[in-house]
Write a protein that holds these residues in place. Structure first.
Motif, PDB file in Angstrom:
ATOM      1  N   LEU A  40       0.876  -1.111  -0.042  1.00 37.83           N
ATOM      2  CA  LEU A  40      -0.090  -0.175   0.105  1.00 37.83           C
ATOM      3  C   LEU A  40       0.873   1.192   0.075  1.00 37.83           C
ATOM      4  N   ALA A  41       2.067   1.371   0.802  1.00 43.31           N
ATOM      5  CA  ALA A  41       2.780   2.310   0.632  1.00 43.31           C
ATOM      6  C   ALA A  41       3.499   2.846  -0.692  1.00 43.31           C
ATOM      7  N   GLU A  42       3.755   1.777  -1.408  1.00 45.73           N
ATOM      8  CA  GLU A  42       4.348   2.031  -2.585  1.00 45.73           C
ATOM      9  C   GLU A  42       3.121   2.781  -3.558  1.00 45.73           C
ATOM     10  N   LEU A  43       2.181   2.657  -3.317  1.00 46.71           N
ATOM     11  CA  LEU A  43       0.955   3.196  -4.155  1.00 46.71           C
ATOM     12  C   LEU A  43       0.866   4.899  -4.015  1.00 46.71           C
ATOM     13  N   VAL A  44       0.841   5.327  -2.829  1.00 42.77           N
ATOM     14  CA  VAL A  44       1.038   6.619  -2.361  1.00 42.77           C
ATOM     15  C   VAL A  44       2.116   6.864  -1.220  1.00 42.77           C
ATOM     16  N   PRO A  45       3.281   7.099  -1.777  1.00 49.70           N
ATOM     17  CA  PRO A  45       4.322   7.070  -1.051  1.00 49.70           C
ATOM     18  C   PRO A  45       4.739   8.359  -0.200  1.00 49.70           C
ATOM     19  N   GLU A  46       4.121   9.407  -0.533  1.00 47.50           N
ATOM     20  CA  GLU A  46       4.212  10.673   0.212  1.00 47.50           C
ATOM     21  C   GLU A  46       3.301  11.174   0.002  1.00 47.50           C
ATOM     22  N   PHE A  73       0.684  14.200  -1.174  1.00 40.92           N
ATOM     23  CA  PHE A  73       0.656  15.342  -2.286  1.00 40.92           C
ATOM     24  C   PHE A  73      -0.556  16.227  -1.767  1.00 40.92           C
ATOM     25  N   LEU A  83       6.740   3.071   7.120  1.00 40.91           N
ATOM     26  CA  LEU A  83       7.853   2.802   5.941  1.00 40.91           C
ATOM     27  C   LEU A  83       7.719   4.187   4.993  1.00 40.91           C
ATOM     28  N   VAL A  84       6.374   4.936   4.931  1.00 39.60           N
ATOM     29  CA  VAL A  84       6.587   6.072   4.349  1.00 39.60           C
ATOM     30  C   VAL A  84       6.068   7.028   5.183  1.00 39.60           C
ATOM     31  N   THR A  85       6.410   8.324   4.846  1.00 42.07           N
ATOM     32  CA  THR A  85       6.202   9.384   5.980  1.00 42.07           C
ATOM     33  C   THR A  85       5.801  10.670   5.027  1.00 42.07           C
TER      34      THR A  85
END
Lengths: 785, 272
Positions: A681-687, A689, A751-753
């Protein structure tokens, strides 16, 4: 929801407003697509942003965040002016015919009885006229000037299309088209339309009145109680409905029973029952439900001689706001020293996070129960922007099982309670929440052992015995209720008593067990005799396994379906029957005195177009607390009944010219505590916007992918820009006005912030519920680097 | 009877459940992505991303937000198969699935170049090419075990339907007619293209708008010729000592999101 998810297939039109089901409730679109394909249902999407739901709409209406009442008010006015409402339904099934007290008035944004200093109303003039015998005075012709109908007409006559267009930013033509579409369906008895909403509706200083405006419109259109109709709140998580039912809200007990306040009118059980039990409507059974609840809490220690342990029950301070905002304002002032953070991630999901962060620093201790170390658990760490040595809080992180690692139930938005089983054991030391609570309580009780203080009895005598390892099945059985003499489950709330012979943790859940101890929420029978998606034996719906509430209104005065196409329940000459459990006395004849009162929970027996709320009996448009424009409807700028807190600092449009709204994405879940820790899931929306319209971006020289800073009077965050034509520039009172859309899923752990949108949101809440105003506040934007 | 997936864009609302389900079932690692200006992520297919949803903002003639699941089409005229010098790509007779046998793949990337849809993706780490196998291979075979492909089973709206190709084609045409009655011009893409795609679409805009070539071509000329040449060299053992991929420049390998080394984690923090 009045209706339920699978009932969507029966709808001829969906007005999606303040919600985005394609992204946040994806499965719902299965049923919306079915209705589109099989019934030719129309989809109307009203949203400041053109969303993935809008992409599937026949009609997209861009509307400024926080202007629902202006929009719906204009539609109400239009359907009244053009007689596009369901006259028979309105006259008979709503309080439109009721006469209102002569003292009731409305002038320049204020209803009668306003106390400016207290920012609240004396509501005594907002009352019905009564006959000498206590009956309501009515005028079924709806022509009496004091009738609710005429007062309604007068109130919304100010909501003409042009003014609504100026305020909402939606064009006159589009608002008219929505009104025409809904009105056309209202005049066709073979059709119904549904309103779907979510947090875009509720998270406003006037959120409750937004919902009220939808309910009023649906009553006028004759859409409540019918298949494919209704006012349908899409809850944001699989079990929000369940947690609400079980008293997540701070002013109620399980099953929406009022919680007592520390005041003379609640001194004894008798006082409580006197205060909480109305003269008419189904709530006359309050004593049965409440005493059974006290029995479930304190078991043998609750009996007739001690008011069923009523005095063991905690009492709220009168006038005190125990909501999320209230708690953190108290904590900010050092009044709260310890905190359990359970199933929430305060340091991402609270409004005005910088202030909340300051409040957290005042804690002596904090317990966080979560599968991951969340921002809340790490509020004292360097990544939170603080020096750890300056924080004195002792923090405990209890690792918990995730949903698939424990047994229990979910109650969905449509009130269907479904049992779910454990798939795998939780890893390492992670424990089920139930185990943690059980251990916690047992150990707390140990601390009190040997005490003979009266004040300690509520803990020492609490009926809490779930064995060494608690079993969710036992808890469910207690919530359902049982006969205190035999221990057998009670098969329905009609059998609950106020004499101590029954116990039930939550009356509305009573009936999910049969007398033979069968847990009906485990049933997976998907047969559908109706062909309408009722699925009466799939799990169990509260109340009483009823899938559409107020369903008496699906039949006309004589008890016949309004149309064969929408036949749901009907009077067969001797009893009510049909595809669902009738929401009515099973043998109450339609032409009897009470036979035409479908809204059985209301003392009036009918749906309320006129109803008491903190800021008035009719929803009135006020601007959000922070707004880019002046209120065009009155000189009262924002909700006059809203509570102002010490932390309620207010940004001005000169400094913060853009309207911001927060939202969720399909790809992340709430505060991101789970989804930002799941790589796929993190790779789909990693930061983070933020969505910015093309025109504003051009003005600011911002391109998609650029780094930007978004600021409000409360703080600032960095994000990447997503420049899109889907966020339209709106003309508000003649001024080109821009929106900024901010997903609120991010924080500094995982994992993503990314920046937390709630650093920007204000400390202000709805006048009735104190839900924070996350949807509609002011920001500025600038390009970085 | 070939098996097919029908992708009906008129019912797709871009939830990307299919994208996650594919990674979950096939145990494909997440990649270290960053926001690059659109909802799309990962921004391209790779050896660890076999399907992804394209997001298209259409402004001509009224605003539309379009979604298309991109994945292997399992073409009848499969260029990838035709150009493979190692005969590592085969078709399952029963289902029509076009599958890369990664044990046989020599990493020449002929298929990467030849595919008209840019589907096969080379992995530098593995030295082989990977792509969707229609959930029909080895211990990840769902179809062979009576299940639907993982992506289809995750689709909430019926935008993905799995079944016999002939039946699905009929369904697709009926749906196109239905949409026409509701005022939407739609058509089937993939009925005849490359002699029939086994993963085909209902589209409601020109195929180019959705990023699909209107006339996909079967590659059997230059690259095919090269492949034959290569095959001969391999056959004679002349080239076997040289890693084949050295002849072709590979694109950057996507990084694993959960990589243990501090460096990749901190670079992630920088872009946040």
């Amino acid at each position: 929801m009045t209706n339920n998810w699978t009932d969507y297939q029966n709808s001829d039109c969906f007005l999606i407003i303040g919600g985005n089901p394609a992204e946040n409730h994806p499965i719902s679109f299965k049923w919306i697509e079915k209705a589109k394909e099989e019934r030719g249902a129309k989809v109307i999407s009203v949203d400041p942003r053109f969303t993935r739901s809008s992409s599937k709409a026949d009609l997209y209406v861009p509307m400024r965040a926080g202007t629902d009442i202006a929009f719906i008010g204009a539609i109400i006015n239009y359907v009244l002016e053009n007689e596009l409402y369901d006259k028979e339904y309105v006259a008979n099934y709503t309080n439109a015919s009721f006469l209102v007290n002569e003292g009731f008035s409305f002038e320049d944004g204020l209803f009668s009885g306003y106390d400016e200093e207290a920012r609240s109303y004396d509501t005594s003039s907002w009352s019905y006229q009564k006959e000498d015998n206590g009956d309501y005075k009515k005028d079924l012709s709806l022509e009496h000037p004091q009738s609710v109908f005429q007062l309604l007409k007068e109130h919304y006559s100010r909501y003409d299309l042009d003014k609504a267009a100026r305020v909402t930013g939606a064009s006159r033509k589009l608002i008219e088209e929505v009104a025409e579409t809904l009105g056309e369906i209202a005049l066709d008895p073979s059709k119904t339309s549904s309103i779907l909403y979510a947090m875009g509706t509720t998270q406003h200083t006037f959120g409750t009145q937004n919902v009220r405006s939808y309910a009023m419109l649906q009553l006028l259109l004759g859409n409540v109680g019918k298949p494919g109709g209704g006012v349908n709140a899409m809850r944001g998580k699989c079990n929000v409905q369940g947690s609400t039912d079980m008293a997540l809200l701070n002013h109620i007990l399980p099953g929406y029973l009022g919680s007592p306040v520390a005041a003379p009118e609640y001194a004894t059980l008798e006082d409580y029952l006197e205060a909480e039990t109305p003269d008419a409507g189904f709530w006359v059974n309050t004593p049965n439900f409440f005493v059974s609840q006290l029995k479930a809490f304190w078991g043998d220690a609750a009996d007739e001689d001690n008011d069923f342990a009523y005095h063991y029950l905690s009492k709220r301070k009168a006038g005190k706001d125990y909501s999320h905002i209230g708690i953190f304002e108290d904590m900010y002032q050092g009044k709260i020293k310890g905190l359990f953070a359970y199933g929430q991630n305060i340091m991402v999901d609270s409004p005005n996070l910088n202030r909340v962060h300051e409040a957290m620093k005042n804690l002596d201790w904090l317990v966080v129960a979560d599968p991951f170390e969340t921002e809340t658990a790490a509020f004292w760490k360097e990544e939170a922007g603080v020096e750890p040595e300056t924080i004195d809080t002792e923090v405990f992180l209890l690792p918990t099982a995730v949903s698939f690692e424990k047994e229990g139930s979910y109650t969905d938005s449509g009130r269907v309670i479904q049992w779910k089983w454990k798939a795998v054991d939780p890893p390492g030391e992670a424990k089920e929440d139930l185990w943690i609570i059980d251990q916690l309580f047992k150990r707390i009780r140990e601390q009190y052992q040997g005490s003979d203080k009266e004040a300690d009895k509520p803990i020492l005598e609490l009926d809490w015995d779930y064995g060494a390892t608690p079993d969710a099945n036992d808890v469910a059985r207690e919530i359902n209720g049982y006969d205190t003499r035999t221990g057998k489950p009670i098969a329905g709330f009609g059998n609950l008593k106020d004499d101590g012979t029954t116990a039930s943790g939550n009356w509305i859940y009573c009936g999910m067990f049969t007398e033979d101890d069968e847990n009906r929420t485990k049933s997976r029978d998907n047969s559908d005799p109706s062909g309408m998606g009722v699925y009466p034996n799939w799990a169990f719906a509260w109340p009483a396994n009823r899938r559409i509430i107020y369903n008496r209104a699906s039949a006309d005065l004589d008890g016949k379906p309004w149309h064969s196409e929408k036949a749901y329940i009907w009077w067969d000459g001797s009893e009510w029957t049909g595809y669902d459990v009738p929401d009515f006395g099973p043998t109450v004849e339609p032409d009897s005195e009470a036979g035409r009162n479908p809204f059985i929970m209301r003392p009036e027996g009918v749906g309320c177009i006129f109803a008491l709320r903190a800021e008035g009996p009719f929803p009135e448009h006020y601007e959000p607390y922070e707004s880019p424009t002046e209120n065009q409807f009155s000189s009262v700028q924002y909700n006059p009944a809203v509570k102002l807190w010490d932390g309620s600092n207010r940004g001005e449009a000169d400094d913060y010219p853009y309207v911001a709204t927060t939202y969720r994405l399909s790809e992340h879940y709430q505060s991101g505590a789970m989804s930002r820790n799941i790589p796929w899931l993190a790779e789909l929306v990693p930061e983070l916007f933020v969505e910015i319209g093309t025109e504003l971006a051009a003005q600011k020289g911002i391109k998609s992918g650029d780094k930007v800073e978004v600021s409000s009077i409360r703080g600032k965050i960095e994000a990447k820009a997503l420049v899109t034509p889907r966020v339209k520039t709106m003309l508000i009172n003649g001024k080109r006005t821009h929106h900024v859309g901010i997903p609120w899923h991010f924080g500094y752990k995982g994992l993503v912030t990314g920046g937390s949108g709630n650093i920007l949101t204000p400390t202000i809440g709805d006048a009735n519920t104190t839900i924070p105003e996350y949807k509609g506040f002011l920001v500025n934007v600038r390009r970085l680097g | 009877m070939p098996k097919s997936i029908l992708i009906d864009v008129s019912k797709c609302h871009g939830c990307r459940g299919c994208q996650v389900a594919c990674k979950n079932w096939n145990d494909l690692e997440a990649t270290l992505t960053q926001f690059e200006g659109s909802y799309e992520n990962p921004t391209r297919l790779s050896a660890q991303t076999w399907t992804r949803v394209r997001f298209i903002e259409q402004t001509d003639g009224g605003l539309r937000f379009l979604f298309r699941k991109d994945t292997c089409k399992h073409c009848t005229d499969a260029s990838c198969m035709a150009v493979c010098p190692a005969n590592a790509i085969y078709r399952k007779d029963k289902t029509g699935a076009v599958i890369i046998n990664r044990d046989e793949c020599i990493g020449c990337k002929n298929c990467v170049t030849a595919c008209p849809y840019q589907i096969p993706q080379y992995s530098k780490t593995a030295g082989t090419v990977a792509k969707c196998h229609l959930c029909n291979e080895g211990d990840r075979d769902r179809i062979g075990n009576g299940l639907q492909p993982a992506c289809v089973s995750s689709c909430p709206t019926g935008a993905l339907i799995f079944g016999d190709r002939a039946e699905l084609l009929n369904d697709a045409k009926a749906r196109v007619n239905h949409l026409a009655r509701q005022g939407t011009e739609a058509y089937v893409y993939g009925e005849k293209e490359l002699s029939g795609l086994n993963v085909f679409y209902i589209l409601d805009e020109p195929s180019e708008t959705y990023g699909l070539p209107a006339k996909p071509t079967f590659t059997d000329n230059d690259v095919f010729w090269l492949a034959k040449w290569a095959n001969i060299l391999f056959g004679t053992g002349l080239l076997t000592a040289i890693p084949y991929y050295l002849f072709f420049n590979s694109e950057e390998e996507p990084q694993d999101l959960e990589a243990d080394d501090e460096e990749s984690n901190s670079s992630e923090k920088e872009v946040s």
